[in-house]
Motif scaffolding. Structure first.
Motif, short mmCIF file in Angstrom:
data_model
loop_
_atom_site.label_atom_id
_atom_site.label_comp_id
_atom_site.label_asym_id
_atom_site.label_seq_id
_atom_site.Cartn_x
_atom_site.Cartn_y
_atom_site.Cartn_z
N LYS A 247 0.82 -1.22 0.00
CA LYS A 247 0.00 0.00 0.00
C LYS A 247 0.85 1.27 0.00
CE LYS A 247 -2.68 -1.69 3.42
NZ LYS A 247 -3.66 -1.78 4.52
N ILE A 248 1.91 1.29 0.83
CA ILE A 248 2.65 2.53 1.08
C ILE A 248 4.01 2.51 0.42
CG2 ILE A 248 3.33 4.16 2.92
CD1 ILE A 248 0.44 3.49 3.16
N GLY A 249 4.39 1.35 -0.13
CA GLY A 249 5.75 1.19 -0.67
C GLY A 249 6.14 2.24 -1.70
N GLY A 250 5.19 2.62 -2.54
CA GLY A 250 5.49 3.63 -3.56
C GLY A 250 5.93 4.94 -2.93
N THR A 251 5.22 5.35 -1.89
CA THR A 251 5.59 6.58 -1.17
C THR A 251 6.93 6.43 -0.48
OG1 THR A 251 3.25 7.02 -0.77
CG2 THR A 251 4.83 8.18 0.64
N VAL A 252 7.16 5.25 0.11
CA VAL A 252 8.45 5.00 0.79
C VAL A 252 9.59 5.18 -0.21
CG1 VAL A 252 9.87 3.26 1.95
CG2 VAL A 252 7.43 3.46 2.52
N GLN A 253 9.45 4.56 -1.37
CA GLN A 253 10.52 4.65 -2.38
C GLN A 253 10.71 6.09 -2.85
OE1 GLN A 253 12.69 2.35 -3.32
NE2 GLN A 253 13.67 3.77 -4.76
N GLU A 254 9.61 6.81 -3.04
CA GLU A 254 9.73 8.22 -3.45
C GLU A 254 10.45 9.05 -2.39
OE1 GLU A 254 5.53 8.18 -5.95
OE2 GLU A 254 5.84 9.78 -4.47
N CYS A 255 10.15 8.76 -1.14
CA CYS A 255 10.84 9.49 -0.06
C CYS A 255 12.32 9.14 -0.04
CB CYS A 255 10.19 9.19 1.29
SG CYS A 255 8.61 10.04 1.53
N TRP A 256 12.64 7.85 -0.21
CA TRP A 256 14.06 7.45 -0.23
C TRP A 256 14.80 8.17 -1.35
CZ3 TRP A 256 13.63 1.34 0.41
CH2 TRP A 256 13.30 1.05 1.74
N GLU A 257 14.16 8.27 -2.51
CA GLU A 257 14.82 8.94 -3.64
C GLU A 257 14.95 10.44 -3.40
OE1 GLU A 257 12.74 7.60 -7.17
OE2 GLU A 257 13.32 5.51 -6.76
N ALA A 258 13.91 11.04 -2.81
CA ALA A 258 13.99 12.48 -2.49
C ALA A 258 15.12 12.73 -1.49
CB ALA A 258 12.65 12.97 -1.94
N SER A 259 15.26 11.83 -0.52
CA SER A 259 16.31 11.98 0.49
C SER A 259 17.70 11.89 -0.14
CB SER A 259 16.20 10.89 1.56
OG SER A 259 14.97 11.01 2.24
N THR B 173 0.58 18.46 19.63
CA THR B 173 1.84 19.14 19.34
C THR B 173 1.88 19.46 17.85
OG1 THR B 173 2.91 17.85 21.10
CG2 THR B 173 4.36 18.95 19.52
N PRO B 174 1.27 20.60 17.44
CA PRO B 174 1.34 20.96 16.02
C PRO B 174 2.70 21.59 15.73
CG PRO B 174 0.08 22.62 17.22
CD PRO B 174 0.50 21.57 18.23
N VAL B 175 3.37 21.15 14.67
CA VAL B 175 4.69 21.69 14.31
C VAL B 175 4.64 22.12 12.85
CG1 VAL B 175 7.15 21.19 14.10
CG2 VAL B 175 5.84 20.13 15.95
N ILE B 176 5.13 23.33 12.59
CA ILE B 176 5.07 23.85 11.22
C ILE B 176 6.20 23.30 10.36
CG2 ILE B 176 5.31 25.96 9.83
CD1 ILE B 176 3.74 27.43 11.91
N VAL B 177 5.84 22.77 9.20
CA VAL B 177 6.81 22.37 8.18
C VAL B 177 6.84 23.52 7.17
CG1 VAL B 177 7.31 20.69 6.36
CG2 VAL B 177 6.37 19.93 8.56
N LYS B 178 8.04 24.12 6.97
CA LYS B 178 8.10 25.40 6.27
C LYS B 178 8.07 25.28 4.74
CE LYS B 178 11.74 26.82 8.65
NZ LYS B 178 12.83 27.73 9.04
N LYS B 179 8.39 24.09 4.24
CA LYS B 179 8.34 23.88 2.79
C LYS B 179 7.56 22.60 2.49
CE LYS B 179 12.69 26.18 1.61
NZ LYS B 179 14.07 25.99 1.12
N GLU B 180 6.82 22.63 1.40
CA GLU B 180 6.00 21.47 1.04
C GLU B 180 6.85 20.39 0.39
OE1 GLU B 180 3.14 23.70 -1.45
OE2 GLU B 180 1.62 22.98 -0.03
N CYS B 181 7.69 19.71 1.20
CA CYS B 181 8.58 18.72 0.59
C CYS B 181 7.92 17.34 0.52
CB CYS B 181 9.88 18.65 1.36
SG CYS B 181 9.69 17.88 2.97
N LYS B 182 8.43 16.49 -0.33
CA LYS B 182 7.97 15.09 -0.47
C LYS B 182 7.94 14.39 0.89
CE LYS B 182 7.18 12.72 -3.53
NZ LYS B 182 5.80 12.34 -3.93
N GLY B 183 6.76 13.89 1.28
CA GLY B 183 6.64 13.09 2.50
C GLY B 183 6.64 13.88 3.80
#
Lengths: 308, 308
Positions: A247-259, B173-183
């Motif tokens: 279900k979530i693997g696609g997002t996980v992989q996208e996050c890994w690549e963005a990182s 505990t709301p925390v602001i994320v300053k840029k709309e980054c992936k994930g």
């Protein structure tokens, strides 16, 4: 055969040595601890600083089981276990173990608190390298339950069994690391998250203090109760981790690549341009950290999850 | 001007919608909650499942402030805030916000629980995109304090202020994320550690269950009390994080490089050969996870660190 009462020789009386001494003395009511260190004011130093590692009222019952040694031979000659936390360099450790081996009883086990020098390196000049195993703490060891137990290929099963048995009996969580990899496991995991944290701060996605707050309000409490695999396994419902990955693997992989991309673009290497700003924000956020309050809260968290 | 009593419109009654409903009703004693979902058995479904998100005894005081809507218009027409957790696809979200905007009072704020679709994308067809902000929970939101508040560049300061103020008042505990980054941030951090975890298990350094135990006995409790920056800042003593990086930085960099190398060699991508073994070990270790026990322990951990 019943083991004789534990006599732990502590070689190296820095903060880790004192913290371990406090742990043995408080969690093992019949043990004795013998401390050896080359500092000239050893006794005065230990008696001044040890109370900082003890709960109020514990000092009197502990100090009567505490001894000091002027040389390595007298430190280890009656030891059931020798626990080393000397200088973190391979030459020192390679040279001290043959001496300890020479003076200690034949049945004593040998533990190194090193954070990175494998037992297979440290034991290079020992007659019997099967006696040595790394027992790497998560600081401070008188509070944090984790001990990474990292055998060399030569470490014997008997030494491993005695090591696990001792540390479990004093309320610790010894976990075996099966291969002598760089940094062992806990630091590798923590540093992986830390790199991503540095990368996100360097890009201005989040401030240092807000990032810490994010971790404290989410992964910290969650991972106190269930580690990452168990957590995502639960997140997958009846299908478990397999279903989670579907279900979530696609997002996980996208996050890994963005990182990966962000780490590369930000040149997130130690000593890089990003580092000064991260350190500046951290200084500004925290000044000097009060560890007593942190340790007190940590004890409560551990009590909440059923630790000691 | 005093705000009128909160009327929260919950759009989408899946597990997140029910969890948020429980949170509003229990932590905000005067609010009303109106639930809208396209499922035909909505009332029966909610009444059956909501108690699972409440502490014993809370149901009676909550249910009297709970309403159901048959259509979007009646769901949002009196709302002070509309909280959306519908299908996780951009088309759905882009199409629903203009409708909500049309029917909701002019002063209502709009929150999306999305885990990845930025407000700037979702608001594409809104007349006034300043009203929308992402409020991304860490599951389950009735227990976990973290909310990642991710504004788009169009989100107004007034909407942001009201959002932070509301969620703080209900103990989050709301925390602001300053840029709309992936994930966003929490998942990026958690997935970075998870990738390293998968890599170490795939190489046979450690088992799934032992890795979880390592995290539970070290980083979990530590990061519940002090996030990674604060922890390493404390670890550096008086010199703080700067001193930590000077002393330990070499090891950190070596670990980062070892991790990169291992991830590359192990081809740690989602769907890779390593994945089946990691899932198999996780199934074997845990079977079906009992989340009630996990949640109960998590509440205790949060109480220990001063959360609610």
């Amino acid at each position: 055969m019943a083991e004789r009462e534990h006599n732990i020789a502590i070689v190296g009386a820095g903060t880790i040595g004192l913290s371990f001494s406090a742990l043995h003395l408080t969690k093992n009511a019949t043990c004795t601890v013998t401390i050896y260190d080359t500092r000239p004011d050893l006794q005065a130093y230990v008696k001044q600083h040890l109370p900082g590692y003890l709960m109020e009222g514990d000092y009197d019952t502990c100090v009567v089981r505490l001894a000091f040694a002027n040389d390595l031979q007298s430190a280890v000659k009656n030891a059931t276990a020798v626990q080393e936390q000397g200088p973190e360099n391979a030459e020192f450790k390679v040279s001290i173990w043959p001496q300890i081996e020479q003076y200690a009883p034949a049945d004593a086990v040998f533990w190194s608190s090193t954070s990175g020098i494998p037992a297979s390196v440290q034991s290079a000049k020992m007659k019997d390298p099967s006696r040595l195993v790394v027992v790497h703490p998560f600081n401070p060891p008188h509070i944090m339950p984790l001990l990474e137990v990292v055998p060399s290929p030569q470490t014997s099963q008997r030494v491993l069994d005695r090591t696990l048995s001792y540390w479990r009996a004093v309320g610790r969580t010894p976990v075996i690391v099966k291969k002598e990899c760089k940094g062992f496991v806990a630091n590798r995991l923590a540093f992986a998250l830390f790199r991503e944290a540095c990368s996100l701060v360097a890009q201005g996605v989040v401030d240092v203090k807000d990032l810490d707050e994010i971790v404290q309000a989410s992964m910290g409490p969650r991972w106190s109760v269930a580690g990452p695999f168990k957590s995502y396994h639960a997140g997958g419902g009846e299908g478990g981790l397999t279903s989670f990955m579907e279900k979530i693997g696609g997002t996980v992989q996208e996050c890994w690549e963005a990182s990966e991309e962000d780490v590369r673009k930000g040149a997130i290497k130690v000593g890089g341009d990003w580092q000064a700003e991260v350190c500046r924000q951290t200084d500004e956020a925290y000044g000097v950290v009060e560890t007593a309050e942190r340790d007190e809260k940590t004890r409560k968290v551990l009590a909440a999850v059923g630790g000691t």
